[in-house]
Design an enzyme around this catalytic site. Structure first.
Site, short mmCIF file in Angstrom:
data_model
loop_
_atom_site.label_atom_id
_atom_site.label_comp_id
_atom_site.label_asym_id
_atom_site.label_seq_id
_atom_site.Cartn_x
_atom_site.Cartn_y
_atom_site.Cartn_z
N GLU A 1 15.90 46.36 23.32
CA GLU A 1 15.55 45.30 22.12
C GLU A 1 14.46 45.56 21.51
OE1 GLU A 1 15.12 41.21 23.87
OE2 GLU A 1 15.54 40.45 21.78
N CYS B 1 17.30 38.41 22.68
CA CYS B 1 16.96 37.14 21.68
C CYS B 1 17.38 37.73 20.23
CB CYS B 1 15.84 36.32 21.85
SG CYS B 1 15.81 35.44 23.57
N ASN C 1 24.18 35.84 24.08
CA ASN C 1 23.25 36.17 25.06
C ASN C 1 22.39 35.07 25.68
OD1 ASN C 1 20.92 38.13 25.75
ND2 ASN C 1 19.70 36.92 24.30
N GLU C 2 22.38 34.96 26.97
CA GLU C 2 21.90 33.87 27.72
C GLU C 2 22.03 32.60 27.00
OE1 GLU C 2 17.13 34.30 27.71
OE2 GLU C 2 18.29 35.51 29.00
O1 AHR Z 1 13.95 40.85 27.58
C1 AHR Z 1 13.42 39.95 26.81
C2 AHR Z 1 14.09 38.70 26.45
O2 AHR Z 1 14.57 37.90 27.93
C3 AHR Z 1 15.41 38.69 25.97
O3 AHR Z 1 15.18 38.83 24.71
C4 AHR Z 1 16.21 37.60 26.36
O4 AHR Z 1 17.44 37.78 26.11
C5 AHR Z 1 15.64 37.08 27.70
O5 AHR Z 1 15.05 35.88 27.83
#
Ligand code: AHR
Length: 821
Positions: free
Chosen positions: A215, A415, A546-547
């Protein structure tokens, strides 16, 4: 006298009856009580919905100590997620409805429950009559609160209390730390273990179990893995990247030194509409210098070559020679070149600089003549990139990633993939094609994404290291922690409007065509080929979401995307999402949705304490194997106070990874998160690998990932583990996993000892076939707060052999099959 005696007897008996009745009343529980529900106003209800009970509406007993049973999910952490003035009522259908105000603008939050413990996904109606009702005041634990009173069955309160107690108990287990184990196990003698392999129970496991999560957080991309050395090369930094920070603008990292020249930013007639800002130098008399300080300086290595390129034009048509230099802090010129800008139209100019020294420098551009110059996309790129790719990756960092031997790479987040609000959703199409036409964007971690490292580069890197690409795209909703941007509501209430979902879904289908489509026959396959990759990338997996919060807004959009992919590309494995935690509403609802739709895989996330991992080693053993959906544990890491990465966290991860190999039939993929962090720009700890401009600093956890990645197998050989110490807490601190890699025939034994004493292990491999007598052993060991490196040696092995595991250690023994005659 007799009468008096009789009177006393009667009096005694009736007194006894009264007392017995009173005692009975005190010891038996009431049928019903009053339940007061409230949220604390001091924190705007961020600690959630609380309860107290009473027999008389006067004396209130708190349910759980400062314990919130339902928390608001709406919008950003910090400023939002408020639960204002909650109102709890019982519906005629027998459900509890809790309704609260979000803020003065966005309406209400609402959730329902049968037991006040498990709550449904939240909804956020603009208006509702469920909020209307009388609030009363009550004093709970010495503090006055406003809330609602309901008469409820005692069993309901009892359930809440028991749930609280159970959570307290769990928290005490989850608070266990290996660092305290010296004390916990005072006097513990070295333990004896026997690990007996049971080859007859062998099972196939995933051959892509261990991968990497990339990320763009902590400056992982620009200033990190992406090898570009010029910061803000496109002049597209914008105050909105950083919550309106005025210094974060088009001139960030650039300065003009000297006089008789002006430096301004213009947007008229740019190179490309996606890249609107460029620099304008008006030179009255030469002598001034335009400088760029890079990302914490520009690190040069003596003798290495650097490609310098620039888009430039001279609107008045008068040629201008640019002197280009790399200068260190003492003013020494460590590399230089020059080029002449002669075109009235935008044109790219390229040259090469050879470094005369190993130094930290800045870039200087010095126009040699008077006149107007327009400059953009000013780039300095090392020729030594990973695999020598143009517009490639920093060699040392990419190599450290490749060394893990990840079987897949997930990108671009996290995120970052779903963004902070609708306008910030990561759009893959903006990240491919010529660099000058890519569309830079705000990074929700508070900086800027140039998109120089875009989808093409991610796919290329995956191919270069033999990893499957796993792009993750937003499920039509932005990050659940999004703020309100303009007319959008916070959180995921800014889902892509239905009128735009068709186009959004088409973009996702286009991605699959771009990755896999024929270079001549398909529109997007052609685009890929033009970028230099005629062969398909062979994309197999695609993450959607994503979550996310599993709201109706999410469900609707996810289902549309899922069905469209399934219809057009049934061979693609869609990875869904089940929220940010290993339990709770999103986890439950996410799994329900996956089961309903038959989603092939879901992405689970949990950052947890060592105690959680120690006490949940059976998390996937309990998995319902009749389910079709597999698991991608996409984000996990051990978090300890201070968020350090050391042997305590690394061994905890090693132990848990042993359980993931054991469950490699249902857990298809795993990736530690986050991966990279630049020193001085770290927003999140711990990360797997820290770095600065010159050094790469893998953590102890990195070596655990690498040992698992390099010693993966596709067949799990179960074993019977016996310890001579029967204490459950001792047993939980020992783990073993034995796998076979069918390609090489190697058998790999992994042994984790999280105890503060040695474990003398007898390994019995009878039945696995003939093996070579010497094997490679790697041991990672140290005290809990240490950050040691693994040590390798060669050891004698046989069908049965002994192995001494140091206190706090991870041992990997790779055994080769004997050459058959
Ligand atoms: O890994 C850091 C963050 O943690 C990521 O962006 C998110 O998916 C999670 O909350």
């Amino acid at each position: 006298m007799r009468k008096l005696f009789l009177f006393l007897v009667v009096l005694f008996l009736s007194f006894q009856q009264v007392t017995l009745a009173a005692i009975k009343e005190m010891t038996s529980t009431p049928d019903s009580v009053y339940l007061f529900s409230f949220a604390t106003s001091g924190d705007d209800g961020r600690s959630g919905l609380r309860f107290a009970w009473s027999m008389d509406k006067e004396n209130w007993f708190e349910v759980g100590r400062n314990y919130g049973y339902l928390r608001c999910d709406y919008s950003r952490w910090g400023a939002q997620k408020k639960m204002l003035d909650p109102y709890l009522k019982h519906s005629p259908a027998g459900e509890w409805i809790c309704t609260w105000k979000l803020n003065d603008r966005d309406g209400y939050g609402q959730s329902t429950s049968k037991d006040l413990i498990n709550w449904t996904s939240q909804k956020y109606p603009r208006t509702t009559s469920d909020f209307d009702g009388t609030r009363v005041k009550a004093v709970v634990a010495g503090e006055e609160h406003k809330g609602t009173i309901n008469r409820v069955a005692w069993t309901l309160v009892d359930g809440l209390n028991k749930n609280y107690d159970w959570n307290q108990y769990r928290n005490s287990l989850y608070g266990e730390r290996p660092v305290q184990d010296g004390e916990r196990f005072t006097g513990l003698k070295p333990v004896k273990a026997t690990v007996t392999v049971q080859p007859e129970r062998a099972k196939a496991i995933s051959d892509v179990l261990l991968g990497a999560f990339f990320e763009d957080i902590n400056y992982s991309a620009d200033g990190g893995l992406y090898a570009e050395l010029i910061q803000n090369r496109d002049f597209e930094y914008d105050p909105s990247d950083r919550e309106g920070d005025k210094n974060w603008n088009s001139t960030h990292s650039w300065t003009l030194k000297g006089d008789k020249t002006t430096f301004a930013i213009n947007t008229t007639d740019p190179i490309h509409a996606n890249n609107p800002h460029y620099a304008v130098l008006n030179v009255e008399r030469p002598g001034a210098t335009l400088e760029n300080t890079g990302f914490d300086g520009i690190a040069l290595n003596v003798g290495e070559k650097y490609d310098f390129s620039i888009f430039a034009r001279v609107p008045q048509g008068k040629s201008n020679k640019l002197q280009v230099r790399l200068v260190d802090g003492e003013g020494n010129i460590c590399g230089e070149t020059s080029l002449t800008v002669s075109s009235r139209q935008w044109k790219t100019y390229k040259t090469v600089i050879t470094a005369k020294a190993t130094a930290d420098t800045r870039l200087e551009i010095i126009p040699q003549s008077a006149g107007e110059l327009n400059l953009d996309m000013i780039s300095l790129f090392p020729q030594h990139t990973f695999k020598g790719r143009k517009n490639g990756l920093r060699k040392d960092l990419a190599q450290v990633l490749a060394d893990i031997h990840p079987r897949f790479i997930r990108f671009p987040g996290g995120c970052v993939a779903h963004g902070d609000g609708l306008k910030n959703i990561y759009q893959w199409k903006n990240t491919v094609g010529p660099l000058e036409a890519r569309k830079a964007q705000r990074n929700l971690w508070g900086y800027h994404q140039s998109m120089g490292l875009g989808y093409f580069e991610y796919f290329q890197f995956c191919e270069d290291i033999g990893a499957e690409p796993l792009p993750v795209l937003a499920a039509g909703v932005p990050c659940q922690n999004s703020a309100c941007h303009g007319d959008l509501r916070g959180g995921q209430q800014g889902g892509i409007p239905m009128s735009e979902m068709g186009a959004y879904i088409q973009d996702i289908l286009d991605l699959i065509e771009w990755a896999n489509g024929d270079a001549k026959k398909t529109k997007w396959g052609k685009v890929r080929a033009e970028a230099g990759h005629p062969k398909p990338f062979n994309l197999k997996y695609i993450g959607i979401g994503n979550e996310d919060l599993i709201t109706d807004i999410f469900e609707e959009r996810f289902t549309m995307i899922f069905n469209a992919i399934k219809e057009k590309y049934p061979e693609i494995i869609v990875v869904g999402t089940v929220g940010p935690f290993n339990e709770g509403t999103d986890y439950v609802e996410g799994w329900k949705l996956a089961d309903k739709l038959g989603v092939p895989m879901v992405d689970e996330h949990y950052y947890q304490t060592p105690g959680w991992f120690l006490n949940n080693q059976d998390f996937y053993d309990k998995y319902d194997r009749s389910k079709k959906t597999k698991v991608y544990l996409g984000e996990y890491a051990t978090h300890i106070p201070g968020r350090k990465a050391n042997i305590e966290t690394a061994l905890t991860e090693a132990l848990y990874l042993a359980t993931l190999e054991r469950n490699g039939d249902v857990v298809h993929m795993t990736s530690y998160a986050p991966l990279l962090a630049k020193e001085g720009h770290t927003q999140w700890n711990p990360d797997l690998i820290y770095f600065n401009n010159r050094e790469v600093k893998p953590t102890t956890g990195y070596y655990v990932q690498k040992l698992y990645g390099q010693n993966a197998g596709n067949e799990y050989l179960p074993s019977k583990i016996t310890l001579d110490n029967k204490d459950d807490k001792v047993q939980k601190r020992f783990a073993s996993s034995i796998v076979r890699d069918s390609a090489s025939g190697d058998v790999i034994v992994k042994l984790v000892n999280l105890l503060p004493v040695e474990v003398n292990t007898h390994v019995d491999l009878s039945g696995i076939g003939v093996i070579q007598p010497s094997a490679k052993r790697t041991v990672l060991t140290g005290k809990p707060a240490d950050t040691p490196l693994p040590v390798e040696d060669t050891v004698e092995v046989a069908e049965q052999f002994d192995c001494q595991l140091p206190a706090y250690s991870f041992t990997v023994i790779r055994i080769k099959k004997a050459n058959e005659k």
